[in-house]
Write a protein that holds these residues in place. Structure first.
Motif, PDB file in Angstrom:
ATOM      1  N   ALA A 348      44.704 -13.590  -4.010  1.00  0.00           N
ATOM      2  CA  ALA A 348      43.387 -13.026  -4.491  1.00  0.00           C
ATOM      3  C   ALA A 348      42.754 -13.582  -5.725  1.00  0.00           C
ATOM      4  CB  ALA A 348      43.823 -11.602  -4.888  1.00  0.00           C
ATOM      5  N   GLN A 349      44.012 -14.306  -6.479  1.00  0.00           N
ATOM      6  CA  GLN A 349      43.630 -14.940  -7.858  1.00  0.00           C
ATOM      7  C   GLN A 349      42.876 -16.241  -7.460  1.00  0.00           C
ATOM      8  OE1 GLN A 349      47.566 -15.303  -9.322  1.00  0.00           O
ATOM      9  NE2 GLN A 349      47.009 -13.922 -10.980  1.00  0.00           N
ATOM     10  N   LYS A 350      43.263 -16.675  -6.484  1.00  0.00           N
ATOM     11  CA  LYS A 350      42.612 -18.054  -6.030  1.00  0.00           C
ATOM     12  C   LYS A 350      41.387 -17.676  -5.620  1.00  0.00           C
ATOM     13  CE  LYS A 350      45.954 -20.879  -4.202  1.00  0.00           C
ATOM     14  NZ  LYS A 350      46.680 -21.330  -3.144  1.00  0.00           N
ATOM     15  N   ASN A 351      41.157 -16.620  -4.959  1.00  0.00           N
ATOM     16  CA  ASN A 351      39.592 -16.377  -4.433  1.00  0.00           C
ATOM     17  C   ASN A 351      38.953 -16.016  -5.475  1.00  0.00           C
ATOM     18  OD1 ASN A 351      40.234 -16.878  -1.637  1.00  0.00           O
ATOM     19  ND2 ASN A 351      40.782 -14.345  -1.337  1.00  0.00           N
ATOM     20  N   GLY A 352      39.368 -15.449  -6.694  1.00  0.00           N
ATOM     21  CA  GLY A 352      38.570 -15.139  -7.679  1.00  0.00           C
ATOM     22  C   GLY A 352      37.938 -16.297  -8.540  1.00  0.00           C
ATOM     23  N   VAL A 353      39.028 -17.417  -8.594  1.00  0.00           N
ATOM     24  CA  VAL A 353      38.635 -18.680  -9.294  1.00  0.00           C
ATOM     25  C   VAL A 353      37.576 -19.293  -8.142  1.00  0.00           C
ATOM     26  CG1 VAL A 353      39.201 -20.987  -9.676  1.00  0.00           C
ATOM     27  CG2 VAL A 353      41.014 -19.047 -10.136  1.00  0.00           C
ATOM     28  N   HIS A 354      37.511 -19.301  -6.987  1.00  0.00           N
ATOM     29  CA  HIS A 354      36.596 -19.930  -6.044  1.00  0.00           C
ATOM     30  C   HIS A 354      35.372 -19.214  -6.245  1.00  0.00           C
ATOM     31  CE1 HIS A 354      39.604 -21.289  -2.978  1.00  0.00           C
ATOM     32  NE2 HIS A 354      39.733 -22.063  -4.257  1.00  0.00           N
ATOM     33  N   GLU A 355      35.415 -17.837  -6.408  1.00  0.00           N
ATOM     34  CA  GLU A 355      34.119 -17.178  -6.597  1.00  0.00           C
ATOM     35  C   GLU A 355      33.394 -17.617  -7.914  1.00  0.00           C
ATOM     36  OE1 GLU A 355      32.246 -15.509  -5.098  1.00  0.00           O
ATOM     37  OE2 GLU A 355      30.852 -14.848  -6.677  1.00  0.00           O
ATOM     38  N   ARG A 356      34.310 -17.571  -8.914  1.00  0.00           N
ATOM     39  CA  ARG A 356      33.600 -17.762 -10.240  1.00  0.00           C
ATOM     40  C   ARG A 356      33.048 -19.299 -10.375  1.00  0.00           C
ATOM     41  NH1 ARG A 356      37.946 -14.458 -11.592  1.00  0.00           N
ATOM     42  NH2 ARG A 356      39.349 -15.958 -12.203  1.00  0.00           N
ATOM     43  N   LEU A 357      33.879 -20.270  -9.708  1.00  0.00           N
ATOM     44  CA  LEU A 357      33.409 -21.716  -9.359  1.00  0.00           C
ATOM     45  C   LEU A 357      32.028 -21.481  -8.912  1.00  0.00           C
ATOM     46  CD1 LEU A 357      36.174 -23.986  -8.578  1.00  0.00           C
ATOM     47  CD2 LEU A 357      34.632 -24.094 -10.560  1.00  0.00           C
ATOM     48  N   ARG A 358      31.832 -20.950  -7.941  1.00  0.00           N
ATOM     49  CA  ARG A 358      30.542 -20.947  -7.001  1.00  0.00           C
ATOM     50  C   ARG A 358      29.526 -20.343  -7.748  1.00  0.00           C
ATOM     51  NH1 ARG A 358      30.786 -20.196  -1.218  1.00  0.00           N
ATOM     52  NH2 ARG A 358      32.778 -19.070  -1.714  1.00  0.00           N
ATOM     53  N   SER A 359      29.729 -19.153  -8.505  1.00  0.00           N
ATOM     54  CA  SER A 359      28.711 -18.414  -9.123  1.00  0.00           C
ATOM     55  C   SER A 359      28.555 -18.863 -10.624  1.00  0.00           C
ATOM     56  CB  SER A 359      28.936 -16.888  -9.253  1.00  0.00           C
ATOM     57  OG  SER A 359      30.379 -16.912 -10.285  1.00  0.00           O
ATOM     58  N   GLY A 360      29.234 -19.971 -11.014  1.00  0.00           N
ATOM     59  CA  GLY A 360      29.116 -20.527 -12.394  1.00  0.00           C
ATOM     60  C   GLY A 360      29.927 -19.514 -13.485  1.00  0.00           C
ATOM     61  N   GLY A 361      30.751 -18.769 -13.128  1.00  0.00           N
ATOM     62  CA  GLY A 361      31.398 -18.039 -14.186  1.00  0.00           C
ATOM     63  C   GLY A 361      32.633 -18.869 -14.675  1.00  0.00           C
ATOM     64  N   ILE A 362      32.694 -20.252 -14.300  1.00  0.00           N
ATOM     65  CA  ILE A 362      33.654 -20.912 -15.056  1.00  0.00           C
ATOM     66  C   ILE A 362      32.716 -22.220 -15.558  1.00  0.00           C
ATOM     67  CG2 ILE A 362      35.713 -22.627 -14.355  1.00  0.00           C
ATOM     68  CD1 ILE A 362      36.563 -20.573 -12.482  1.00  0.00           C
TER      69      ILE A 362
END
Ligand code: ADP
Ligand code: MG
Length: 691
Positions: A348-362
């Motif tokens: 779940a944490q990994k998915n969160g990182v992937h999501e934020r990478l994709r959306s520009g949240g990181i």
């Protein structure tokens, strides 16, 4: 059925299912694979000696007549044994064969044979055990040079050679990579002749020419592939960046130290590249401790200030976690969102990182090659930094860079920054980094003291322990590296490290001893490293996971057990873990090796701290295969070419330049060469996504 290069091996006469399966275990599936499966060595059976002139231990051929044959006997373990006496006109020799009844039956008294093997002076005079026997037939000719192939269970050397022989006519169908004028200019053979020459060389001269031909085309193709790689990333505009408004000065003010002149020059090169409109492709090379991380941080700061994401890829979880900590400390105060994509995250944490990478949240992501997995997508990846590049393949680096264009072909190109600590000889560096511009950090941060290095044996054990205790008393910390233990062919670093740690705990009590090894979960490893960094652990026992990059300035002792097990460059990396702060530091190489060679090798470590000098000595002594270490994933594989062949590298490099700017794109005769270069790139890329 007509055979082609793509025909599966079982279509060859004499290859049944079992044999095809054995070939498959060697990675050989079709005829082309087999033709390019070259011997690993050759036996020079043409070296025929007279019995009387042979020396004890000499490997050679003897042409002998069988004089007498004793009846077959049995050893206590049940092997058949046959003893023969044979001679030429200079003397006699005894031949012994174990467990080869079919062979010994065929050897007939009074006939002549060629025997190849090792002559030993035994109790009853000269003897040979289990020599290769070949019948000399009137008018027949035996090959002088016999190929030795890599084997696997279910395949004999003879079976491989016979199958190759059957496939050999198809060598004529192999594409000719080097047009005739080139072959003439460099004295090379047509591809079919080279392949025949490598499998069944009629003479040592032909063998050498065949080997050179294949090595030459491999190295040339590799050089051209590097140029393809570079041209690919240069073809499109890069993420545009500007100095104005980036606030670089604020970053430099926030650094806890002033950059060295060399660091400043590198940063200037980098900003120049990133504002040029074309993609940066730059290598920052500097010995351990020269401060590469700060240079990378400046580039990352610059990219994010210019509205992009930045990624930093490290070869190990430990190193990624450390970069994450130091980049967070430096960049979070500027409001940057820095995250770590670590193996220890939950799904779940990994998915969160992937999501934020994709959306520009990181803004800044740090990780291992988890960063280049297919399910990871970025948003405006402006900069890709690869640390300790020699651990990655040339193409893995490209995989990260291509992340932005793989989703959207119109997206601008990502800037590349590569950091490498392994000082390597210049020719080699041209090969590995031939597509990169280079900035060298040839200046150490001020106040560094030379790490004193000692080579000692077991008799110093107690003295060394007392010494380390004194360092701990003074508030310092220590690394202890123990080598892997191999058990039943499997290396078990967990056992090595935990047993060692248990043994030394009482020695250093009340100071605390922690350990890291490959079997630990990434989170566990991170926790130990973090505790050591924070000074909560005093002694850290590990295998070589700390070899690259780990930065704990308070550590002042590096003790390497069984130092003879390590390569010099590896030892230099290990030693680079200490002497990073303001404290006088020591490296102790413990070795009980009596071998003159390994002692003189280790002595080099006590004589110099210069990474380039050590790299040269290492390369000269061990060859480039070991130099890069077999563990490294990015190892570049050749069949015949070698990184030790500097003349070949120089020659093909000059030729690649000449072809690239001229005939390669215009002359149809060069099309196969160009295609081979592209295929090589693709093959490497495919290999990397498998890793
Ligand atoms: P490496 O080149 O081996 O990656 P690091 O970037 O880890 O080296 O830097 C080694 C140590 O030197 C770190 O503790 C870092 O904070 C320190 N350092 C880097 N640059 C300077 C500098 N200009 N002045 C003083 N210390 C520095
Ligand atoms: Mg580093």
């Amino acid at each position: 059925m007509e055979l082609t290069l793509q025909s599966p091996l079982h279509t060859l006469h004499g290859v049944g299912e079992a044999r095809a399966a054995a070939f498959a275990r060697l990675g050989l599936c079709d005829i082309r694979d087999l033709l390019l499966f070259f011997p690993r060595a050759y036996e020079n059976r043409g070296d025929v000696r007279a019995v009387a002139e042979t020396q004890d231990g000499q490997l050679c051929s003897l042409v002998l007549q069988i004089d007498a044959k004793a009846p077959e006997g049995r050893t206590r373990t049940g092997l058949t044994v046959t003893k023969l006496s044979a001679s030429d006109n200079t003397g006699a020799i005894n031949l012994t064969f174990f467990n080869q009844p079919w062979l010994t039956k065929s050897l007939r008294q009074g006939m002549h044979y060629r025997f190849y093997g090792r002559v030993v002076f035994g109790m009853y005079g000269r003897e040979m055990t289990n020599p290769v026997a070949e019948a000399l037939l009137p008018g027949g000719h035996l090959p002088d040079i016999v190929p030795v192939y890599p084997l696997t269970k279910g395949l004999t050397g003879k079976a491989v050679a016979d199958t190759v022989r059957r496939a050999l006519p198809l060598a004529d169908a192999l594409p000719e990579l080097l047009p005739e004028p080139l072959r003439e200019e460099y004295g090379l053979l047509p591809v079919a002749a080279a392949v025949r020459g490598l499998h069944f060389p009629p003479s040592l001269e032909v063998l050498e020419q065949a080997r050179r031909t294949v090595a030459f085309s491999e190295m040339l193709v590799f050089q051209l592939a590097m140029r393809e790689l570079r041209a690919g990333s240069r073809a499109k505009p890069a993420y545009p960046m500007q100095l104005k408004g980036a606030g670089a000065a604020a970053f430099f003010r926030a650094l806890p130290f002033q950059l060295t002149g060399a660091q400043e020059r590198a940063v200037k090169d980098i900003f120049g590249d990133m504002t040029s409109g074309q993609a940066m492709m730059r290598l920052v090379q500097g010995d351990v401790g020269s401060g590469k991380t700060a240079v990378a941080a400046a580039a990352i700061y610059f990219a994010v200030k210019n509205g992009c994401q930045a990624a930093m890829m490290a070869p190990t979880e430990v190193l990624a976690a450390q970069h994450y900590r130091s980049l967070t400390a430096l960049l979070a105060p500027f409001g940057f969102r820095v995250e770590l994509l670590s193996g220890s995250l939950t799904k779940a944490q990994k998915n969160g990182v992937h999501e934020r990478l994709r959306s520009g949240g990181i803004d800044v992501i740090v990780g291992t090659n988890a960063l280049i997995q297919p399910d990871v997508h970025y948003r405006r990846l402006g900069l890709a930094v690869t640390d300790e590049q020699h651990r990655f393949g040339v193409i893995q680096r490209a995989a990260l860079v291509n992340k932005s264009t793989e989703a959207d072909a119109d997206s601008p190109q990502t800037h590349t920054l590569v950091m490498s600590a392994t000082p390597i000889p210049r020719t080699l560096s041209l090969i590995l980094y031939g597509d990169l511009d280079v900035s060298v950090l040839d200046e150490m941060p001020p106040g560094r003291m030379k790490v004193d290095t000692f080579l000692v044996d077991e008799s110093y054990r107690v003295r060394i322990q007392t010494f380390i205790r004194k360092q701990l008393d003074a508030g310092r910390q220590a690394f202890i590296i123990c080598p892997l233990v191999e058990e039943n062919g499997e290396s078990d670093d967990k056992k090595a490290v935990t047993e060692y740690a248990e043994r030394v705990k009482p020695v250093y009590a009340p100071y605390t001893v922690g350990c890291v090894h490959g079997r630990q979960k990434p989170a566990e490893k991170d926790a130990v490293m973090a505790a050591f960094s924070a000074g909560e652990l005093h002694v850290l026992v590990s295998t070589t996971v700390v070899e690259v990059g780990v930065d704990v300035p308070n550590a002042a002792v590096m003790l390497v057990e069984n130092a003879e097990c390590f390569g010099l460059s590896q030892l230099h990396q290990l030693r680079g873990r200490v002497g990073r702060g303001k404290h006088k530091s020591y490296c102790i190489l413990m070795s009980d090796s009596k071998s003159e060679k390994s002692r003189s090798r280790l002595k080099i470590m006590t004589e110099t701290n210069d990474g380039f000098e050590i790299a040269n000595a290492d390369l000269a002594q061990r060859g480039p295969g070991d130099f890069f270490g077999s563990r490294q994933s990015g190892e570049i594989r050749f069949k015949c070419a070698s990184f030790a062949d500097m003349a070949l590298i120089g020659q093909t490099r000059a030729l690649a330049d000449r072809l690239w700017d001229g005939p390669l794109s215009q002359d149809g005769a060069y099309a196969p060469l160009r295609r081979a270069a592209r295929d090589r790139l693709e093959a490497e890329a495919a290999r990397n996504t498998l890793n």
